[in-house]
Motif scaffolding. Structure first.
Motif, PDB file in Angstrom:
ATOM      1  N   LEU A 134       0.829  -1.206   0.000  1.00 43.49           N
ATOM      2  CA  LEU A 134       0.000   0.000   0.000  1.00 43.49           C
ATOM      3  C   LEU A 134       0.863   1.256   0.000  1.00 43.49           C
ATOM      4  O   LEU A 134       0.561   2.226  -0.704  1.00 43.49           O
ATOM      5  N   GLU A 135       1.928   1.242   0.752  1.00 43.63           N
ATOM      6  CA  GLU A 135       2.817   2.397   0.786  1.00 43.63           C
ATOM      7  C   GLU A 135       3.552   2.554  -0.549  1.00 43.63           C
ATOM      8  O   GLU A 135       3.734   3.679  -1.030  1.00 43.63           O
ATOM      9  N   GLU A 136       3.962   1.438  -1.128  1.00 45.04           N
ATOM     10  CA  GLU A 136       4.636   1.510  -2.425  1.00 45.04           C
ATOM     11  C   GLU A 136       3.705   2.024  -3.505  1.00 45.04           C
ATOM     12  O   GLU A 136       4.111   2.820  -4.373  1.00 45.04           O
ATOM     13  N   ALA A 137       2.435   1.608  -3.467  1.00 46.46           N
ATOM     14  CA  ALA A 137       1.471   2.099  -4.455  1.00 46.46           C
ATOM     15  C   ALA A 137       1.237   3.598  -4.279  1.00 46.46           C
ATOM     16  O   ALA A 137       1.106   4.342  -5.269  1.00 46.46           O
ATOM     17  N   ALA A 138       1.194   4.066  -3.035  1.00 45.64           N
ATOM     18  CA  ALA A 138       1.011   5.496  -2.797  1.00 45.64           C
ATOM     19  C   ALA A 138       2.204   6.294  -3.310  1.00 45.64           C
ATOM     20  O   ALA A 138       2.036   7.383  -3.865  1.00 45.64           O
ATOM     21  N   ARG A 139       3.404   5.757  -3.133  1.00 44.05           N
ATOM     22  CA  ARG A 139       4.591   6.453  -3.630  1.00 44.05           C
ATOM     23  C   ARG A 139       4.595   6.498  -5.151  1.00 44.05           C
ATOM     24  O   ARG A 139       5.013   7.492  -5.758  1.00 44.05           O
ATOM     25  N   MET A 140       4.135   5.428  -5.773  1.00 48.86           N
ATOM     26  CA  MET A 140       4.073   5.406  -7.235  1.00 48.86           C
ATOM     27  C   MET A 140       3.064   6.419  -7.760  1.00 48.86           C
ATOM     28  O   MET A 140       3.208   6.936  -8.884  1.00 48.86           O
ATOM     29  N   ASP A 141       2.045   6.720  -6.959  1.00 45.91           N
ATOM     30  CA  ASP A 141       1.057   7.728  -7.359  1.00 45.91           C
ATOM     31  C   ASP A 141       1.522   9.144  -7.060  1.00 45.91           C
ATOM     32  O   ASP A 141       0.765  10.098  -7.289  1.00 45.91           O
TER      33      ASP A 141
ATOM     34  N   GLY B 159       4.274  11.809  -1.119  1.00 47.28           N
ATOM     35  CA  GLY B 159       5.530  11.981  -0.410  1.00 47.28           C
ATOM     36  C   GLY B 159       5.567  11.168   0.872  1.00 47.28           C
ATOM     37  O   GLY B 159       4.584  10.519   1.250  1.00 47.28           O
ATOM     38  N   PRO B 160       6.690  11.186   1.591  1.00 44.84           N
ATOM     39  CA  PRO B 160       6.811  10.398   2.828  1.00 44.84           C
ATOM     40  C   PRO B 160       5.761  10.757   3.869  1.00 44.84           C
ATOM     41  O   PRO B 160       5.175   9.880   4.495  1.00 44.84           O
ATOM     42  N   PHE B 161       5.509  12.069   4.071  1.00 47.75           N
ATOM     43  CA  PHE B 161       4.529  12.471   5.069  1.00 47.75           C
ATOM     44  C   PHE B 161       3.109  12.123   4.633  1.00 47.75           C
ATOM     45  O   PHE B 161       2.262  11.777   5.462  1.00 47.75           O
ATOM     46  N   GLN B 162       2.837  12.224   3.335  1.00 51.29           N
ATOM     47  CA  GLN B 162       1.516  11.836   2.847  1.00 51.29           C
ATOM     48  C   GLN B 162       1.280  10.341   3.031  1.00 51.29           C
ATOM     49  O   GLN B 162       0.172   9.927   3.389  1.00 51.29           O
ATOM     50  N   VAL B 163       2.300   9.544   2.798  1.00 53.86           N
ATOM     51  CA  VAL B 163       2.173   8.096   3.004  1.00 53.86           C
ATOM     52  C   VAL B 163       1.898   7.800   4.475  1.00 53.86           C
ATOM     53  O   VAL B 163       1.035   6.972   4.814  1.00 53.86           O
ATOM     54  N   PHE B 164       2.607   8.501   5.348  1.00 53.05           N
ATOM     55  CA  PHE B 164       2.456   8.234   6.773  1.00 53.05           C
ATOM     56  C   PHE B 164       1.084   8.674   7.282  1.00 53.05           C
ATOM     57  O   PHE B 164       0.396   7.921   7.987  1.00 53.05           O
ATOM     58  N   PHE B 165       0.671   9.895   6.933  1.00 53.15           N
ATOM     59  CA  PHE B 165      -0.561  10.433   7.494  1.00 53.15           C
ATOM     60  C   PHE B 165      -1.814   9.943   6.766  1.00 53.15           C
ATOM     61  O   PHE B 165      -2.873   9.818   7.403  1.00 53.15           O
ATOM     62  N   LEU B 166      -1.730   9.676   5.466  1.00 54.12           N
ATOM     63  CA  LEU B 166      -2.924   9.317   4.709  1.00 54.12           C
ATOM     64  C   LEU B 166      -3.082   7.819   4.502  1.00 54.12           C
ATOM     65  O   LEU B 166      -4.197   7.361   4.221  1.00 54.12           O
ATOM     66  N   VAL B 167      -2.002   7.049   4.626  1.00 48.52           N
ATOM     67  CA  VAL B 167      -2.079   5.608   4.380  1.00 48.52           C
ATOM     68  C   VAL B 167      -1.913   4.816   5.678  1.00 48.52           C
ATOM     69  O   VAL B 167      -2.733   3.963   6.013  1.00 48.52           O
ATOM     70  N   VAL B 168      -0.860   5.118   6.430  1.00 51.24           N
ATOM     71  CA  VAL B 168      -0.528   4.310   7.604  1.00 51.24           C
ATOM     72  C   VAL B 168      -1.440   4.633   8.787  1.00 51.24           C
ATOM     73  O   VAL B 168      -2.023   3.735   9.403  1.00 51.24           O
ATOM     74  N   LEU B 169      -1.560   5.909   9.126  1.00 54.69           N
ATOM     75  CA  LEU B 169      -2.327   6.287  10.316  1.00 54.69           C
ATOM     76  C   LEU B 169      -3.781   5.810  10.290  1.00 54.69           C
ATOM     77  O   LEU B 169      -4.281   5.308  11.300  1.00 54.69           O
ATOM     78  N   PRO B 170      -4.516   5.943   9.168  1.00 49.31           N
ATOM     79  CA  PRO B 170      -5.895   5.433   9.187  1.00 49.31           C
ATOM     80  C   PRO B 170      -5.994   3.932   9.440  1.00 49.31           C
ATOM     81  O   PRO B 170      -7.008   3.461   9.966  1.00 49.31           O
ATOM     82  N   LEU B 171      -4.968   3.170   9.075  1.00 49.00           N
ATOM     83  CA  LEU B 171      -5.010   1.720   9.250  1.00 49.00           C
ATOM     84  C   LEU B 171      -4.637   1.287  10.661  1.00 49.00           C
ATOM     85  O   LEU B 171      -4.906   0.142  11.030  1.00 49.00           O
ATOM     86  N   ILE B 172      -4.018   2.156  11.431  1.00 51.32           N
ATOM     87  CA  ILE B 172      -3.625   1.786  12.801  1.00 51.32           C
ATOM     88  C   ILE B 172      -4.433   2.564  13.833  1.00 51.32           C
ATOM     89  O   ILE B 172      -3.989   2.725  14.981  1.00 51.32           O
ATOM     90  N   LYS B 173      -5.623   3.021  13.450  1.00 47.47           N
ATOM     91  CA  LYS B 173      -6.469   3.753  14.394  1.00 47.47           C
ATOM     92  C   LYS B 173      -6.789   2.953  15.657  1.00 47.47           C
ATOM     93  O   LYS B 173      -6.790   3.520  16.760  1.00 47.47           O
ATOM     94  N   PRO B 174      -7.081   1.636  15.560  1.00 46.61           N
ATOM     95  CA  PRO B 174      -7.337   0.888  16.809  1.00 46.61           C
ATOM     96  C   PRO B 174      -6.158   0.925  17.764  1.00 46.61           C
ATOM     97  O   PRO B 174      -6.338   1.070  18.975  1.00 46.61           O
ATOM     98  N   GLY B 175      -4.950   0.786  17.240  1.00 42.79           N
ATOM     99  CA  GLY B 175      -3.767   0.843  18.097  1.00 42.79           C
ATOM    100  C   GLY B 175      -3.574   2.212  18.712  1.00 42.79           C
ATOM    101  O   GLY B 175      -3.210   2.339  19.889  1.00 42.79           O
ATOM    102  N   ILE B 176      -3.817   3.268  17.932  1.00 41.69           N
ATOM    103  CA  ILE B 176      -3.678   4.624  18.454  1.00 41.69           C
ATOM    104  C   ILE B 176      -4.717   4.875  19.554  1.00 41.69           C
ATOM    105  O   ILE B 176      -4.413   5.488  20.589  1.00 41.69           O
ATOM    106  N   ALA B 177      -5.940   4.380  19.333  1.00 42.79           N
ATOM    107  CA  ALA B 177      -6.987   4.569  20.345  1.00 42.79           C
ATOM    108  C   ALA B 177      -6.626   3.851  21.639  1.00 42.79           C
ATOM    109  O   ALA B 177      -6.753   4.405  22.731  1.00 42.79           O
ATOM    110  N   ALA B 178      -6.190   2.602  21.523  1.00 44.50           N
ATOM    111  CA  ALA B 178      -5.820   1.849  22.728  1.00 44.50           C
ATOM    112  C   ALA B 178      -4.642   2.498  23.445  1.00 44.50           C
ATOM    113  O   ALA B 178      -4.656   2.646  24.678  1.00 44.50           O
ATOM    114  N   ALA B 179      -3.628   2.906  22.688  1.00 51.04           N
ATOM    115  CA  ALA B 179      -2.453   3.535  23.300  1.00 51.04           C
ATOM    116  C   ALA B 179      -2.817   4.860  23.960  1.00 51.04           C
ATOM    117  O   ALA B 179      -2.315   5.185  25.045  1.00 51.04           O
ATOM    118  N   SER B 180      -3.699   5.633  23.330  1.00 55.45           N
ATOM    119  CA  SER B 180      -4.073   6.922  23.911  1.00 55.45           C
ATOM    120  C   SER B 180      -4.841   6.753  25.215  1.00 55.45           C
ATOM    121  O   SER B 180      -4.637   7.513  26.168  1.00 55.45           O
TER     122      SER B 180
END
Length: 293
Positions: A186-193, A196-217
């Motif tokens: 998914l990250e490689e496909a986003a880079r091909m489109d 940038g690094p921050f867009q991959v992190f905030f738009l691809v990775v963060l939405p997929l780890i919302k359960p972990g962020i909620a539990a950690a918070s």
């Protein structure tokens, strides 16, 4: 065609139910006693005849929350803003430390999972080991550094920094297991489109780890909300949190049990709300890291 299957259930040992009832009483009993005591006047608390029958009152809560009320209770001659100030301090310290810990923790966890650099495994292991250090061990050195070197003792900022350092290893550790499960494709496909690094992190990775962020918070906020030892050593009159205020209100000559119990009930409300609101996220966060789909 086979008929319905007959299910047989083994009878549970009566000791199992006795143990279950004992555990429930141990968990609910103190909360019930604290709630009942907070609804009594000091005269009823000290009286032996009013244990079961008494007239409930909200005077203790009015005394504790007099700073936030839009009216002046008749029984209060002078409003003591101690608890209101402590509640504000706890909310500010808990929310800001949780936000800073999550921002730094998510980026650090992503770097440890995705980037390859020398000593990455050592850093990951030592991060987890630092979480195993008891806060009491850090009390003396942190107090000395904060007081004599930085001069930030007695301030909210000093307590926030300590809580960030205390909770950061746990946040990094729990989020690593979630980021590992994010497909690298998914990250490689986003880079091909063209992302940038921050867009991959905030738009691809963060939405997929919302359960972990909620539990950690939630766990991070609960630690910052309930912590007493470090807050007691590093705070002063203007930066004390609610747990420190409750303990300091216990004196040798005058103990207002009704107000103390009301304060304890108010202290328990924010973590309970967080737990009920995000209970599904907590369960997902605790299980998704260990169970692969």
């Amino acid at each position: 065609m086979s008929g319905p299957s007959n299910k047989t259930y083994d009878k549970q040992n009566p000791a199992f139910y006795a143990l279950l009832v004992a555990l429930v009483l141990m968990a609910v009993g103190p909360i019930y006693l604290m709630l009942v005591t907070s609804l009594k006047l000091n005269v009823d608390i000290m009286s032996d005849t009013s244990r079961l029958f008494f007239m409930p009152t909200l005077r203790n809560y009015e005394t504790a929350l007099c700073d936030f009320l839009w009216y002046e209770p008749e029984h209060i001659r002078r409003c003591d803003p101690t608890f209101g100030r402590a509640l504000t301090n706890s909310l500010i310290i808990g929310l800001i430390s949780t936000a800073i810990t999550l921002v730094i923790g998510t980026m650090a966890a992503y770097a440890l999972v995705r980037f390859r650099f020398m000593g990455r495994d050592v850093v990951s292991i030592w991060t987890l080991m630092m979480r195993m250090v008891p806060p009491a061990v850090l009390l003396v050195p942190v107090f000395g550094i904060w007081t004599f070197q930085f001069g930030i003792d007695g301030s909210r900022g000093g307590i926030i920094l300590v809580y960030v350092a205390l909770n950061l290893p746990f946040v990094i550790w729990i989020l690593q297991s979630f980021i590992v499960q994010v497909p690298i494709q998914l990250e490689e496909a986003a880079r091909m489109d063209g992302a940038g690094p921050f867009q991959v992190f905030f738009l691809v990775v963060l939405p997929l780890i919302k359960p972990g962020i909620a539990a950690a918070s939630i766990f991070t906020f609960r630690v910052a909300w309930n912590e007493f030892l470090l807050a007691n050593a590093l705070s002063d009159r203007n930066s004390r949190t609610v747990p420190v205020t409750i303990v300091n209100s216990l004196t040798e000559f005058d103990i207002d049990w009704g107000v103390i119990m009301a304060t304890g009930m108010l202290l328990a409300i924010p973590p309970i709300i967080f737990t009920f609101v995000a209970s599904r996220q907590i369960i997902t966060g605790m299980t998704a890291g260990a169970v692969k789909g």
